[in-house]
Design a protein around this motif. Structure first.
Motif, PDB file in Angstrom:
ATOM      1  N   ALA A 254      44.707  78.233  53.087  1.00  0.00           N
ATOM      2  CA  ALA A 254      46.068  78.414  52.545  1.00  0.00           C
ATOM      3  C   ALA A 254      46.485  79.344  53.167  1.00  0.00           C
ATOM      4  CB  ALA A 254      46.303  78.017  51.189  1.00  0.00           C
ATOM      5  N   ALA A 255      45.881  80.602  53.226  1.00  0.00           N
ATOM      6  CA  ALA A 255      46.025  81.802  53.583  1.00  0.00           C
ATOM      7  C   ALA A 255      46.437  82.167  55.035  1.00  0.00           C
ATOM      8  CB  ALA A 255      45.213  82.918  53.173  1.00  0.00           C
TER       9      ALA A 255
ATOM     10  N   ALA B 284      39.512  76.380  50.329  1.00  0.00           N
ATOM     11  CA  ALA B 284      41.179  76.189  50.085  1.00  0.00           C
ATOM     12  C   ALA B 284      41.947  77.392  50.091  1.00  0.00           C
ATOM     13  CB  ALA B 284      41.188  75.396  48.941  1.00  0.00           C
ATOM     14  N   VAL B 285      41.478  78.276  49.434  1.00  0.00           N
ATOM     15  CA  VAL B 285      42.347  79.621  49.567  1.00  0.00           C
ATOM     16  C   VAL B 285      42.324  80.202  51.015  1.00  0.00           C
ATOM     17  CG1 VAL B 285      42.440  82.064  48.661  1.00  0.00           C
ATOM     18  CG2 VAL B 285      41.800  80.067  46.971  1.00  0.00           C
TER      19      VAL B 285
ATOM     20  N   ILE C 154      52.173  80.095  59.897  1.00  0.00           N
ATOM     21  CA  ILE C 154      53.715  79.663  60.035  1.00  0.00           C
ATOM     22  C   ILE C 154      54.393  80.972  60.267  1.00  0.00           C
ATOM     23  CG2 ILE C 154      55.225  79.317  58.238  1.00  0.00           C
ATOM     24  CD1 ILE C 154      53.200  77.223  57.229  1.00  0.00           C
ATOM     25  N   ASP C 155      54.103  82.081  59.370  1.00  0.00           N
ATOM     26  CA  ASP C 155      54.838  83.401  59.564  1.00  0.00           C
ATOM     27  C   ASP C 155      54.768  83.788  60.971  1.00  0.00           C
ATOM     28  OD1 ASP C 155      53.821  84.672  56.309  1.00  0.00           O
ATOM     29  OD2 ASP C 155      55.416  83.176  56.944  1.00  0.00           O
TER      30      ASP C 155
ATOM     31  N   SER D  70      42.209  90.275  44.385  1.00  0.00           N
ATOM     32  CA  SER D  70      43.209  89.602  43.729  1.00  0.00           C
ATOM     33  C   SER D  70      42.337  88.531  42.758  1.00  0.00           C
ATOM     34  CB  SER D  70      44.246  88.852  44.482  1.00  0.00           C
ATOM     35  OG  SER D  70      45.053  87.777  43.672  1.00  0.00           O
ATOM     36  N   ARG D  71      41.484  87.777  43.804  1.00  0.00           N
ATOM     37  CA  ARG D  71      40.662  86.749  43.218  1.00  0.00           C
ATOM     38  C   ARG D  71      39.995  87.216  42.187  1.00  0.00           C
ATOM     39  NH1 ARG D  71      41.845  81.588  43.205  1.00  0.00           N
ATOM     40  NH2 ARG D  71      40.037  80.863  43.998  1.00  0.00           N
TER      41      ARG D  71
ATOM     42  N   SER E  55      47.017  79.282  56.898  1.00  0.00           N
ATOM     43  CA  SER E  55      48.122  78.575  57.375  1.00  0.00           C
ATOM     44  C   SER E  55      49.429  79.104  57.211  1.00  0.00           C
ATOM     45  CB  SER E  55      48.111  76.981  56.443  1.00  0.00           C
ATOM     46  OG  SER E  55      46.975  76.570  56.448  1.00  0.00           O
ATOM     47  N   LEU E  56      49.494  80.007  56.143  1.00  0.00           N
ATOM     48  CA  LEU E  56      50.688  80.865  55.922  1.00  0.00           C
ATOM     49  C   LEU E  56      50.951  81.626  56.939  1.00  0.00           C
ATOM     50  CD1 LEU E  56      51.109  80.998  51.957  1.00  0.00           C
ATOM     51  CD2 LEU E  56      52.075  79.523  53.704  1.00  0.00           C
TER      52      LEU E  56
ATOM     53  N   LEU F 101      32.044  78.399  45.845  1.00  0.00           N
ATOM     54  CA  LEU F 101      32.273  77.069  45.411  1.00  0.00           C
ATOM     55  C   LEU F 101      31.331  76.190  45.250  1.00  0.00           C
ATOM     56  CD1 LEU F 101      34.760  76.545  48.832  1.00  0.00           C
ATOM     57  CD2 LEU F 101      35.135  77.511  46.537  1.00  0.00           C
TER      58      LEU F 101
ATOM     59  N   MET G  35      42.980  89.858  49.146  1.00  0.00           N
ATOM     60  CA  MET G  35      42.636  88.719  48.628  1.00  0.00           C
ATOM     61  C   MET G  35      41.503  88.518  47.673  1.00  0.00           C
ATOM     62  SD  MET G  35      43.893  85.318  48.279  1.00  0.00           S
ATOM     63  CE  MET G  35      44.780  84.998  49.673  1.00  0.00           C
TER      64      MET G  35
END
Lengths: 163, 53
Positions: A51-52, A47-48, A58-59, A84-85, A54-55, A14, A81
């Motif tokens: 977010a990951a 951030a990534v 949630i799941d 992918s990134r 956080s999801l 970052l 990840m």
């Protein structure tokens, strides 16, 4: 706090991208190392990862990112990840960025020699006091936390399947 | 923001949205944001992470 221990080792990328300054990163590292309260919204800097996680929370029907969520992401889903990134960004070392389980061989001031699947390497112990023979998670050049034997084996097996 | 792509929301279905990114479309999770059709969002790895202000 555990989230930051896992996420901050990545944050050099970052800095390179200009998302945060090296000074800011150094301040955060000092805060995590000292155990002081994390500044508000600091967890959103990676951030990534945030977010990951956080999801995943949630799941799982959870209202916050807890240890189980952090482990789920960083120990069992982080490698995907990274791939992918790296495919899209290509500006970091995808080998160094993987979390790995290792065994502590020796301990010195502020560092430990750890045996992982990459061989013997030195890692910073800012976040975690370790002893010889401890099972630990490493990320970039940091020891992140100790794992009990059962979890260490579970992670090793999961990563063997992937790799 | 260290995310990869910026796209436009063209369809919303529950916690997922179809986002137009360049000449491609991608389905992303929108659980983390309140979005409307037409909003622009930053996306990465199947997640809408932040709205473009």
């Amino acid at each position: 706090m555990l989230f930051m221990k896992y996420a901050l080792p990545c944050a050099g990328t970052l800095v390179k991208r200009g998302n945060i300054t090296q000074e800011k990163l150094d301040d955060l590292l000092d805060i995590v190392k000292s155990g002081k309260p994390i500044p508000k919204d600091a967890e959103k800097i990676p951030a990534v990862a945030f977010a990951a996680c956080s999801l995943i929370a949630i799941d799982k029907g959870k209202k916050e990112i807890d240890e189980a969520v952090i482990h789920d992401y960083f120990l069992f889903n982080h490698d995907d990840m990274i791939d992918s990134r790296y495919e899209k960004m290509g500006d970091f070392d995808p080998v160094a960025c993987r979390t790995r389980v290792g065994s502590v061989l020796s301990v010195e001031l502020e560092k430990a020699r750890v045996l992982t699947d990459l061989g013997e390497r030195d890692f910073r112990t800012d976040f975690c006091d370790v002893d010889e023979n401890d099972n630990v998670v490493t990320h970039w050049n940091f020891v992140v936390e100790k794992l009990d034997k059962e979890m260490a084996e579970k992670v090793r097996k999961a990563k063997e399947v992937v790799e | 923001m260290c995310v990869t792509s910026q796209g436009k929301v063209i369809k919303i279905d529950g916690n997922r949205a179809i986002v137009e990114i360049g000449d491609k479309v991608e389905e992303v999770r929108i659980d983390l944001l309140k979005v409307s059709i037409g909003d622009r969002v930053y996306c990465t790895s199947g997640m809408a992470v932040e709205k473009v202000e």
